[in-house]
Design a protein around this motif. Sequence first.
Motif, mmCIF file in Angstrom:
data_model
loop_
_atom_site.group_PDB
_atom_site.id
_atom_site.type_symbol
_atom_site.label_atom_id
_atom_site.label_comp_id
_atom_site.label_asym_id
_atom_site.label_seq_id
_atom_site.Cartn_x
_atom_site.Cartn_y
_atom_site.Cartn_z
ATOM 1 N N MET A 203 55.044 58.255 34.587
ATOM 2 C CA MET A 203 54.840 57.114 35.484
ATOM 3 C C MET A 203 53.535 57.261 36.255
ATOM 4 N N GLY A 204 53.213 58.516 36.665
ATOM 5 C CA GLY A 204 51.976 58.725 37.393
ATOM 6 C C GLY A 204 50.761 58.363 36.571
ATOM 7 N N GLY A 205 50.753 58.757 35.276
ATOM 8 C CA GLY A 205 49.630 58.412 34.416
ATOM 9 C C GLY A 205 49.514 56.927 34.206
ATOM 10 N N ALA A 206 50.642 56.228 34.048
ATOM 11 C CA ALA A 206 50.617 54.776 33.862
ATOM 12 C C ALA A 206 50.096 54.082 35.110
ATOM 13 N N ARG A 207 50.518 54.577 36.279
ATOM 14 C CA ARG A 207 50.038 53.965 37.520
ATOM 15 C C ARG A 207 48.537 54.186 37.698
ATOM 16 N N ARG A 208 48.068 55.382 37.370
ATOM 17 C CA ARG A 208 46.625 55.641 37.474
ATOM 18 C C ARG A 208 45.837 54.769 36.505
ATOM 19 N N LEU A 209 46.387 54.558 35.315
ATOM 20 C CA LEU A 209 45.719 53.696 34.342
ATOM 21 C C LEU A 209 45.602 52.274 34.865
ATOM 22 N N LYS A 210 46.664 51.782 35.470
ATOM 23 C CA LYS A 210 46.640 50.434 36.031
ATOM 24 C C LYS A 210 45.614 50.329 37.152
ATOM 25 N N VAL A 211 45.632 51.299 38.068
ATOM 26 C CA VAL A 211 44.697 51.262 39.196
ATOM 27 C C VAL A 211 43.259 51.368 38.697
ATOM 28 N N ARG B 206 51.114 47.532 28.021
ATOM 29 C CA ARG B 206 52.533 47.885 27.914
ATOM 30 C C ARG B 206 52.850 49.215 28.587
ATOM 31 N N ARG B 207 51.831 49.998 28.874
ATOM 32 C CA ARG B 207 52.041 51.277 29.538
ATOM 33 C C ARG B 207 51.969 51.152 31.055
ATOM 34 N N TRP B 208 51.596 49.985 31.559
ATOM 35 C CA TRP B 208 51.488 49.803 33.001
ATOM 36 C C TRP B 208 52.875 49.723 33.625
ATOM 37 N N PRO B 209 53.032 50.211 34.850
ATOM 38 C CA PRO B 209 54.324 50.055 35.535
ATOM 39 C C PRO B 209 54.550 48.602 35.910
ATOM 40 N N ALA B 210 55.817 48.256 36.106
ATOM 41 C CA ALA B 210 56.159 46.879 36.449
ATOM 42 C C ALA B 210 55.699 46.566 37.858
ATOM 43 N N ALA B 211 55.506 45.285 38.139
ATOM 44 C CA ALA B 211 55.125 44.855 39.481
ATOM 45 C C ALA B 211 56.274 45.083 40.445
ATOM 46 N N GLY B 212 55.963 45.187 41.744
ATOM 47 C CA GLY B 212 56.989 45.427 42.750
ATOM 48 C C GLY B 212 57.983 44.295 42.833
ATOM 49 N N ARG B 213 59.167 44.592 43.403
ATOM 50 C CA ARG B 213 60.231 43.590 43.512
ATOM 51 C C ARG B 213 59.847 42.446 44.431
ATOM 52 N N LYS B 214 58.924 42.697 45.368
ATOM 53 C CA LYS B 214 58.577 41.625 46.292
ATOM 54 C C LYS B 214 57.848 40.490 45.605
ATOM 55 N N TYR B 215 57.359 40.708 44.362
ATOM 56 C CA TYR B 215 56.684 39.643 43.617
ATOM 57 C C TYR B 215 57.633 38.950 42.644
ATOM 58 N N GLN B 216 58.894 39.413 42.570
ATOM 59 C CA GLN B 216 59.848 38.816 41.659
ATOM 60 C C GLN B 216 60.534 37.636 42.318
ATOM 61 N N ALA B 217 61.338 36.917 41.526
ATOM 62 C CA ALA B 217 62.031 35.743 42.047
ATOM 63 C C ALA B 217 63.020 36.145 43.140
#
Length: 231
Positions: A1-9, A158-169
């Motif tokens: 998860m850490g690597g995916a988050r760093r990739l996204k950032v 597809r390797r990025w983490p999902a967006a936070g819950r505050k952005y969901q419905a």
Amino acid sequence: MGGARRLKVFSILGILLLSALTFLAWSQSWGTLVLVASPTTDTVLDVPGSVAAPALSALGLAGIALAGALAIAGPLVRIVLGALEVLLGVSVLWSAIGALSDPVGAGASVVTTSTGVAGTTSIRELATVGSETPWPAVSVVLGALMVVAGLLVIVTVRRWPAAGRKYQAVTFESADGRQSSDPGDFFDEGEPDEASGSGAPDAASRPDAAARRDAAVDDWDRLTRGSDPTR
């Protein structure tokens, strides 16, 4: 998860930086043109990026907005945004290469403003290239890197983490713990019984539904009085 988050950032910050530099290149001087009025008199005109490649401002701002959208978008939308980033990079390349390959044509409006002479042929006879700054070449590099950044987003999304819950419905929760995105689902206890066709509510469900409503009202009353309803 850490690597995916760093990739996204890394991807989002990279796109943001490239877009900001593109906007900066638009605001800088891209070179000069020399007006040959006579064999002994020359006039030097500065050609800013806003004249040589006016589209860079809009392309840079679009890239900044795209970086913000990537932070909260879902997987499918991220792929679309990655494709748009590739398109932005190609547009930056097109604008920068055009100005780099034909400096006189890119600065024609400056010559027209200064002399009143219009027309490509007349301007080419009147003006010659004086000096060039690194910004046209820098813009070409920025456009190429934007294309690479967009492709990187498409390949790794597809390797990025999902967006936070505050952005969901928004999800609603009833007093008895049921959850639904439609608040109308919590008021179906009194609807007609379609299976029986009688048009009357289910008698067995009415006491439980009334008890749940009464419990919810009591909880709100306790909160109003400053009491803890969970005790």
